[in-house]
Write an enzyme that holds these catalytic residues in place. Structure first.
Site, PDB file in Angstrom:
ATOM      1  NE  ARG A  19       2.408  21.293  12.555  1.00  0.00           N
ATOM      2  CZ  ARG A  19       1.524  21.181  11.576  1.00  0.00           C
ATOM      3  NH1 ARG A  19       1.902  21.345  10.315  1.00  0.00           N
ATOM      4  NH2 ARG A  19       0.256  20.931  11.848  1.00  0.00           N
TER       5      ARG A  19
ATOM      6  NE  ARG B  41       8.987  60.690  23.182  1.00  0.00           N
ATOM      7  CZ  ARG B  41       9.687  60.993  24.273  1.00  0.00           C
ATOM      8  NH1 ARG B  41      10.740  61.794  24.179  1.00  0.00           N
ATOM      9  NH2 ARG B  41       9.318  60.521  25.454  1.00  0.00           N
TER      10      ARG B  41
ATOM     11  CE  LYS C 296       7.529  64.759  27.252  1.00  0.00           C
ATOM     12  NZ  LYS C 296       8.012  64.651  28.643  1.00  0.00           N
TER      13      LYS C 296
ATOM     14  CB  SER D  28      21.021  78.212  15.742  1.00  0.00           C
ATOM     15  OG  SER D  28      20.197  78.398  14.624  1.00  0.00           O
TER      16      SER D  28
ATOM     17  CB  ALA E  10      22.713  81.997  17.826  1.00  0.00           C
TER      18      ALA E  10
END
Ligand code: UD1
Ligand code: CA
Length: 452
Positions: free
Chosen positions: A16, A330, A348, A402, A420
Site C-alpha cells: 500500500r 552554503r 560559499k 557596487s 563602482a
C-alpha cells in the site's frame, strides 16, 4: 540490558506504500522506519535480530549496521513463523522482545516496563484500548487476567466488540517462546502461524500473562500507507516540538516547525513559523530565526538574527551576525562576529571577517575576507574559469564599490577602495583607489531609430 534479544519483524512488502522501497525503508523525519525501531532496540537489547523478506538486500544495504543479525523469512507464513526464524540463534535463558519494523514510535519507558514484567512472569504483552478496534487481534480476559488473543477474522460477534487489542509487541522468556512457537499450527481463518496463539498456550501452561496497556496510540501505531506515514510524522514533530519548548525554546507555532535532526540551543532563542531544521544545528543565546528558513548542519552563535527565507547549510555564523532576508549561506561559509549578510547574497566556502558587510545581491565564493570590509551591492567574486576555482583575498577595511567583479585569483589590500563598476583582474594595493572603467561618452550626432 543483558540477555535481552530484540526480534524485529520486517518481512512485509508494504504494497500500500506504492513504492519501490520496502516499507521499513520509508522515512519518518530523518530516519527510516526501521532505524527508529533499531535505535530503541539497541538501547535495551544486547542482540538485535531483524527478520526480513521482501527487498532484504536493499534493507541491509541501507541500514548498513554490522551489529544487526539478519534473519531471512523466505515465505511469509505468519507472525509466529517470522519470530521462529530467529529462534535458532537465541539462548533459552534470555528475554525476547518482539518489535515491528513498521511501528516506529514505540518508547523506551514502555518497553522497559514490558521487559521487567517478562523477567518476572515469563510472558508480557503490550495491549491498547482503542475506540475503533477494527482489524486488530482482541484481548480476551477472564477475571481481569489475559486468557488469549483472538484475531478479527477468527472472532465471534461478542469478541469483535472488545476494545482492548493486541499491539503485537511482547516480551517473552526465550525458552518458553521456543516451546510455544514449536507447537503453533495454522488452524485459523488465515491459515497462518499466529504469534498471538502463544498467549493461550502460556495460560494453559499455568502462567499468568503480564499486561502492560500502552498510554499513547502513536507508540503502537503501524504504518501501512503514505497517509499513516504523514500522520506519524506530524505526531513525531509535535512531540519533538513539545520537548524543545519544555527545554525553553520559543516556537511561534509548533505545528509549523519541523526538525529532522537535532537542535541544541541556549536561552531565549525564538523560531518563527515554517522553519525546517536538518542535521545538527546549534544556536547560542538570544538567537532568532524568522519564518521560512531552512537550516542544516550549522553552528550559530549568540544574538544572531536570521531574517526570513534564508537557507543555511554546513556553515558557522558568529555572535551578533545578521543573515538575510533571502540569503543563501552554503557549505564551508564562516560568517564572523557582527557581520552582515543581506538580501540575495550567496556565500560559499568563504570566511567573512568580524563586522564586515555584504548587504545586497552579491556572490562571495572561495574568499577570505578580513574585518570591517564593506562590499557594495551586486559585487561578484569570479572564482571559476570554467575549469578551476581560484581564491579571492579581501583584506581588513577594504571597500568594494557596487557592481564590481573581482576576477580570482586576486587580492584587495588593506583599506583599499575599488571604484563602482570595476572589473578587477590584478591585485589592488592597500589604501588606494583602484578602478577599471571605460570612459563615459555622450554621442552628439546619435538619433533614435525610426520605425520602418
Ligand atoms: C498482527 C497481530 C494482531 C495485532 C496486529 C497489530 C498476529 C497473528 N496478529 O496482525 O493480533 O492486533 O498485528 O498490528 O500476530 N510479518 C512478518 N512475517 C510474516 C507475517 C508478518 O514479518 O510472515 C510482519 C509484517 O511485516 C508486519 C507484522 O509482522 O510488520 C504484522 O503482520 P500482519 O500480518 O500485518 O499482522 P496483522 O494482521 O496486522
Ligand atoms: Ca495481516
Amino acid at each position: 540490558m543483558n540477555n535481552i534479544n530484540a526480534i524485529i519483524l520486517a518481512a512485509g512488502k508494504g504494497t500500500r506504500m506504492n513504492s519501490t522501497k520496502p516499507k521499513v525503508l520509508q522515512t519518518l523525519s530523518d530516519k527510516t522506519l526501521l532505524e527508529h525501531v533499531l535505535i530503541q532496540a539497541q538501547q535495551l537489547c544486547s542482540k538485535v535480530y531483524v527478520v526480513y523478506g521482501f527487498g532484504g538486500e536493499q534493507v541491509q544495504q541501507t541500514i548498513n549496521d554490522a551489529s544487526i543479525n539478519w534473519v531471512e523469512q523466505v515465505e511469509q507464513l505468519g507472525t509466529g513463523h517470522a519470530v521462529a526464524q530467529a529462534m535458532p540463534q537465541i539462548d533459552d535463558d534470555s528475554i525476547s522482545l518482539i518489535l515491528y519494523g513498521d511501528v516506529p514510535l514505540i518508547e523506551q519507558s514502555t518497553l522497559k516496563k514490558l521487559i521487567a514484567h517478562a523477567q518476572e512472569s515469563g510472558v508480557a504483552l503490550l495491549s491498547i484500548i482503542l475506540e475503533n478496534p477494527t482489524g486488530y487481534g482482541r484481548i480476551l480476559r477472564k477475571n481481569d487476567q489475559i486468557q488469549a488473543i483472538i484475531e478479527q477474522k477468527d472472532a465471534n460477534n461478542d469478541q469483535i466488540s472488545i476494545s482492548e487489542v493486541n499491539t503485537g509487541i511482547m516480551a517473552v522468556n526465550s525458552g518458553l517462546l521456543r516451546t510455544y512457537l514449536g507447537a503453533l499450527n495454522t488452524d485459523n481463518a488465515q491459515s497462518e502461524f499466529y504469534l498471538t496463539d502463544i498467549i493461550a498456550m502460556a495460560v494453559k501452561d499455568g502462567r499468568t500473562v503480564a499486561s502492560v496497556i500502552a498510554e499513547n496510540e502513536f507508540e503502537v501505531a503501524g504504518v501501512n500507507d503514505k497517509v499513516q506515514l504523514a500522520e506519524l510524522e506530524r505526531i513525531f514533530q509535535k512531540n519533538q516540538a513539545n520537548q524543545l519548548m519544555q527545554q525553553g525554546l520559543t516556537l511561534k507555532d509548533p505545528t509549523r516547525f519541523d526538525c529532522r535532526g537535532s537542535l541544541n540551543f541556549g536561552q531565549d532563542c525564538e523560531i518563527d513559523v515554517n522553519v525546517l531544521i536538518e542535521g545538527n544545528v546549534s544556536l547560542g543565546n538570544n538567537t532568532i530565526i524568522a519564518s521560512n528558513c531552512i537550516i542544516k548542519n550549522a553552528k550559530i552563535g549568540n544574538n544572531v538574527v536570521i531574517f526570513p527565507n534564508s537557507v543555511i547549510e554546513d556553515a558557522t555564523i558568529g555572535e551578533g551576525a545578521s543573515i538575510g532576508p533571502f540569503a543563501r549561506i552554503r557549505p564551508a561559509a564562516n560568517i564572523g562576529e557582527n557581520a552582515k549578510i543581506g538580501n540575495f547574497v550567496e556565500v560559499k566556502k568563504s570566511t567573512i571577517g568580524k563586522g564586515s558587510k555584504v548587504s545586497h545581491l552579491s556572490y562571495v565564493g572561495d574568499t577570505t575576507m578580513g574585518e570591517g570590509v564593506n562590499i557594495g551591492a551586486g559585487v561578484i567574486t569570479c572564482n571559476y574559469d570554467g575549469i578551476n576555482k581560484y581564491q579571492t583575498i579581501i583584506e581588513d577595511g577594504a571597500f568594494i564599490g557596487s557592481d564590481s567583479q573581482l576576477i580570482a585569483p586576486v587580492k584587495i589590500g588593506k583599506n583599499a577602495v575599488i571604484g563602482a563598476g570595476s572589473t578587477i583582474t590584478k591585485d589592488a594595493p592597500d589604501s588606494q583607489l583602484s578602478l577599471s572603467r571605460a570612459k563615459q561618452a555622450t554621442l552628439k550626432n546619435w538619433k533614435k531609430p525610426t520605425k520602418k
